[in-house]
Scaffold this motif. Structure first.
Motif, PDB file in Angstrom:
ATOM      1  N   SER A   5     -24.290 -15.985   3.333  1.00  0.00           N
ATOM      2  CA  SER A   5     -24.017 -16.083   1.896  1.00  0.00           C
ATOM      3  C   SER A   5     -24.959 -15.180   1.106  1.00  0.00           C
ATOM      4  N   ILE A   6     -26.222 -15.132   1.516  1.00  0.00           N
ATOM      5  CA  ILE A   6     -27.189 -14.264   0.830  1.00  0.00           C
ATOM      6  C   ILE A   6     -26.844 -12.796   1.062  1.00  0.00           C
ATOM      7  N   VAL A   7     -26.507 -12.464   2.306  1.00  0.00           N
ATOM      8  CA  VAL A   7     -26.122 -11.080   2.619  1.00  0.00           C
ATOM      9  C   VAL A   7     -24.898 -10.679   1.812  1.00  0.00           C
ATOM     10  N   LEU A   8     -23.928 -11.586   1.730  1.00  0.00           N
ATOM     11  CA  LEU A   8     -22.693 -11.291   1.002  1.00  0.00           C
ATOM     12  C   LEU A   8     -22.968 -11.108  -0.488  1.00  0.00           C
ATOM     13  N   THR A   9     -23.788 -12.006  -1.058  1.00  0.00           N
ATOM     14  CA  THR A   9     -24.116 -11.906  -2.488  1.00  0.00           C
ATOM     15  C   THR A   9     -24.852 -10.603  -2.790  1.00  0.00           C
ATOM     16  N   ALA A  10     -25.862 -10.301  -1.974  1.00  0.00           N
ATOM     17  CA  ALA A  10     -26.618  -9.065  -2.176  1.00  0.00           C
ATOM     18  C   ALA A  10     -25.729  -7.839  -1.965  1.00  0.00           C
ATOM     19  N   GLY A  11     -24.855  -7.938  -0.976  1.00  0.00           N
ATOM     20  CA  GLY A  11     -23.977  -6.813  -0.681  1.00  0.00           C
ATOM     21  C   GLY A  11     -23.000  -6.537  -1.812  1.00  0.00           C
ATOM     22  N   ILE A  12     -22.401  -7.583  -2.357  1.00  0.00           N
ATOM     23  CA  ILE A  12     -21.449  -7.406  -3.461  1.00  0.00           C
ATOM     24  C   ILE A  12     -22.167  -6.848  -4.699  1.00  0.00           C
ATOM     25  N   ASP A  61     -20.588   7.005   1.166  1.00  0.00           N
ATOM     26  CA  ASP A  61     -21.711   6.206   0.679  1.00  0.00           C
ATOM     27  C   ASP A  61     -21.374   4.721   0.696  1.00  0.00           C
ATOM     28  N   GLY A  62     -20.124   4.396   0.363  1.00  0.00           N
ATOM     29  CA  GLY A  62     -19.711   3.003   0.342  1.00  0.00           C
ATOM     30  C   GLY A  62     -19.762   2.348   1.710  1.00  0.00           C
ATOM     31  N   LEU A  63     -19.423   3.084   2.730  1.00  0.00           N
ATOM     32  CA  LEU A  63     -19.484   2.534   4.086  1.00  0.00           C
ATOM     33  C   LEU A  63     -20.915   2.438   4.603  1.00  0.00           C
ATOM     34  N   THR A  64     -21.725   3.406   4.261  1.00  0.00           N
ATOM     35  CA  THR A  64     -23.065   3.508   4.858  1.00  0.00           C
ATOM     36  C   THR A  64     -24.105   2.619   4.176  1.00  0.00           C
ATOM     37  N   VAL A  65     -24.189   2.683   2.850  1.00  0.00           N
ATOM     38  CA  VAL A  65     -25.270   1.987   2.141  1.00  0.00           C
ATOM     39  C   VAL A  65     -25.147   0.464   2.248  1.00  0.00           C
ATOM     40  N   PRO A  66     -24.022  -0.147   1.902  1.00  0.00           N
ATOM     41  CA  PRO A  66     -23.915  -1.608   2.061  1.00  0.00           C
ATOM     42  C   PRO A  66     -24.042  -2.048   3.524  1.00  0.00           C
ATOM     43  N   GLY A 109     -17.374   0.018   0.520  1.00  0.00           N
ATOM     44  CA  GLY A 109     -18.457  -0.958   0.577  1.00  0.00           C
ATOM     45  C   GLY A 109     -18.028  -2.346   1.001  1.00  0.00           C
ATOM     46  N   LEU A 110     -16.774  -2.691   0.773  1.00  0.00           N
ATOM     47  CA  LEU A 110     -16.300  -4.024   1.151  1.00  0.00           C
ATOM     48  C   LEU A 110     -16.067  -4.159   2.651  1.00  0.00           C
ATOM     49  N   VAL A 111     -15.888  -3.038   3.345  1.00  0.00           N
ATOM     50  CA  VAL A 111     -15.604  -3.086   4.782  1.00  0.00           C
ATOM     51  C   VAL A 111     -16.732  -3.758   5.575  1.00  0.00           C
ATOM     52  N   PRO A 112     -17.997  -3.319   5.445  1.00  0.00           N
ATOM     53  CA  PRO A 112     -19.059  -3.960   6.229  1.00  0.00           C
ATOM     54  C   PRO A 112     -19.380  -5.382   5.781  1.00  0.00           C
ATOM     55  N   LEU A 113     -18.959  -5.770   4.592  1.00  0.00           N
ATOM     56  CA  LEU A 113     -19.240  -7.122   4.091  1.00  0.00           C
ATOM     57  C   LEU A 113     -18.172  -8.124   4.485  1.00  0.00           C
ATOM     58  N   PHE A 114     -17.037  -7.641   4.932  1.00  0.00           N
ATOM     59  CA  PHE A 114     -15.895  -8.510   5.232  1.00  0.00           C
ATOM     60  C   PHE A 114     -16.224  -9.610   6.242  1.00  0.00           C
ATOM     61  N   PRO A 115     -16.896  -9.321   7.358  1.00  0.00           N
ATOM     62  CA  PRO A 115     -17.189 -10.391   8.331  1.00  0.00           C
ATOM     63  C   PRO A 115     -18.082 -11.498   7.776  1.00  0.00           C
ATOM     64  N   TYR A 116     -18.933 -11.165   6.825  1.00  0.00           N
ATOM     65  CA  TYR A 116     -19.836 -12.174   6.263  1.00  0.00           C
ATOM     66  C   TYR A 116     -19.090 -13.218   5.435  1.00  0.00           C
ATOM     67  N   MET A 117     -17.851 -12.939   5.091  1.00  0.00           N
ATOM     68  CA  MET A 117     -17.044 -13.912   4.354  1.00  0.00           C
ATOM     69  C   MET A 117     -16.557 -15.044   5.247  1.00  0.00           C
ATOM     70  N   LEU A 142     -27.696  -2.113   4.223  1.00  0.00           N
ATOM     71  CA  LEU A 142     -28.286  -3.252   3.510  1.00  0.00           C
ATOM     72  C   LEU A 142     -27.981  -4.564   4.222  1.00  0.00           C
ATOM     73  N   ALA A 143     -26.725  -4.754   4.603  1.00  0.00           N
ATOM     74  CA  ALA A 143     -26.337  -5.988   5.288  1.00  0.00           C
ATOM     75  C   ALA A 143     -27.052  -6.119   6.630  1.00  0.00           C
ATOM     76  N   ALA A 144     -27.170  -5.021   7.348  1.00  0.00           N
ATOM     77  CA  ALA A 144     -27.859  -5.053   8.641  1.00  0.00           C
ATOM     78  C   ALA A 144     -29.332  -5.389   8.450  1.00  0.00           C
ATOM     79  N   GLY A 145     -29.947  -4.815   7.420  1.00  0.00           N
ATOM     80  CA  GLY A 145     -31.358  -5.099   7.153  1.00  0.00           C
ATOM     81  C   GLY A 145     -31.596  -6.549   6.801  1.00  0.00           C
ATOM     82  N   LEU A 146     -30.750  -7.135   5.944  1.00  0.00           N
ATOM     83  CA  LEU A 146     -30.882  -8.537   5.572  1.00  0.00           C
ATOM     84  C   LEU A 146     -30.599  -9.451   6.759  1.00  0.00           C
TER      85      LEU A 146
END
Length: 250
Positions: A64-71, A44-49, A180-188, A52-56
């Motif tokens: 920054s918005i994607v990262l904030t929403a993702g976290i 779930d952690g890999l799939t849901v965030p 969940g942090l894996v798909p958000l890592f590039p947005y940093m 979400l990140a792809a949709g945003l």
């Protein structure tokens, strides 16, 4: 307590058979419950965030918005998943306690019926009446062993670990955060969300493939099949979210 149980086992088993047991080690995977919790959390952690990140990103939001929403989603999801794991394990323990109390009352109230149920269970395994009669009589002399036998073989229930609820909650929540942090890592590191989503997709799909392979290995299914199935589910979810965001934006 464990040493006392081992002592009882050693006393009740013939010396030559105990010697065979002492020199025989079976290699079984016994951490299935923990692995199940990790699978629930990471999948779930890999799939849901990721979705979400792809949709945003498809809606042209900044990194920054994607990262904030993702976290925020990862934090909320970890709490929700952990609470769900706690409640599930707690419900399982409560169910076991209720059934054990009911079975204990039946052993006292209708011992002959319960003894007949023991005989019926043993007969299902091909044990003849003259063979299971001593077993039934032995269990009747040991009410605690009789109760445990009925819980396991009549009701199919295993005694849950008292610490299971908290352990399950912590394991699922932590696994969700790590996944969940894996798909958000590039947005940093990538300011443009449309560029970051490409890197996120590559990293997450690789992580999903590795995770799926490991899941298949530990659960006994085909590792590569499990890897492809897990990766496909993640890809479809993220693609659907990305396309939906594009359609809504039109």
């Amino acid at each position: 307590m464990a040493s006392d149980e081992n002592m009882i086992t050693r006393i009740s088993i013939e010396p030559e058979k105990q010697l065979l047991l002492d020199h025989h080690t079976e290699k079984h995977f016994t951490a299935g419950v923990v692995v199940r919790d990790i699978i629930i959390g990471v999948s779930d952690g890999l799939t849901v965030p990721f979705a979400l990140a792809a949709g945003l990103s498809g809606a042209n939001a900044s990194s920054s918005i994607v990262l904030t929403a993702g976290i925020a989603e990862v934090a909320a999801g970890a709490i929700s998943m952990g609470l769900g794991g706690y409640l599930a394990a707690k419900s399982e323990a409560d169910h076991y306690a209720r059934e054990m109390k009911r079975e204990q009352e039946e052993i006292v109230a209708v011992p002959e019926t319960e003894a007949a149920e023991v005989a019926e269970i043993l007969a299902q395994y091909g044990v003849e009446p003259h063979e299971y009669s001593p077993v039934v009589n032995a269990l009747r002399k040991n009410p605690q062993a009789w109760l445990e036998f009925m819980m396991r073989f009549e009701l199919g229930l295993e005694k849950p670990d008292p610490k299971r609820a908290l352990q399950s909650a912590f394991t699922i929540a932590l696994a969700y955060v790590l996944g969940g942090l894996v798909p958000l890592f590039p947005y940093m590191f990538i300011p443009q969300a449309l560029n970051a989503v490409v890197a996120s997709a590559v990293i997450t799909l690789i992580a999903l493939f590795i995770f799926g392979y490991g899941k298949g290995h530990f659960t006994g299914s085909r590792p590569f099949r499990s890897a492809f199935e897990t990766t496909l589910i993640g890809a479809v979810a993220s693609a659907a979210a990305f396309c939906l965001a594009k359609v809504v934006q039109l």
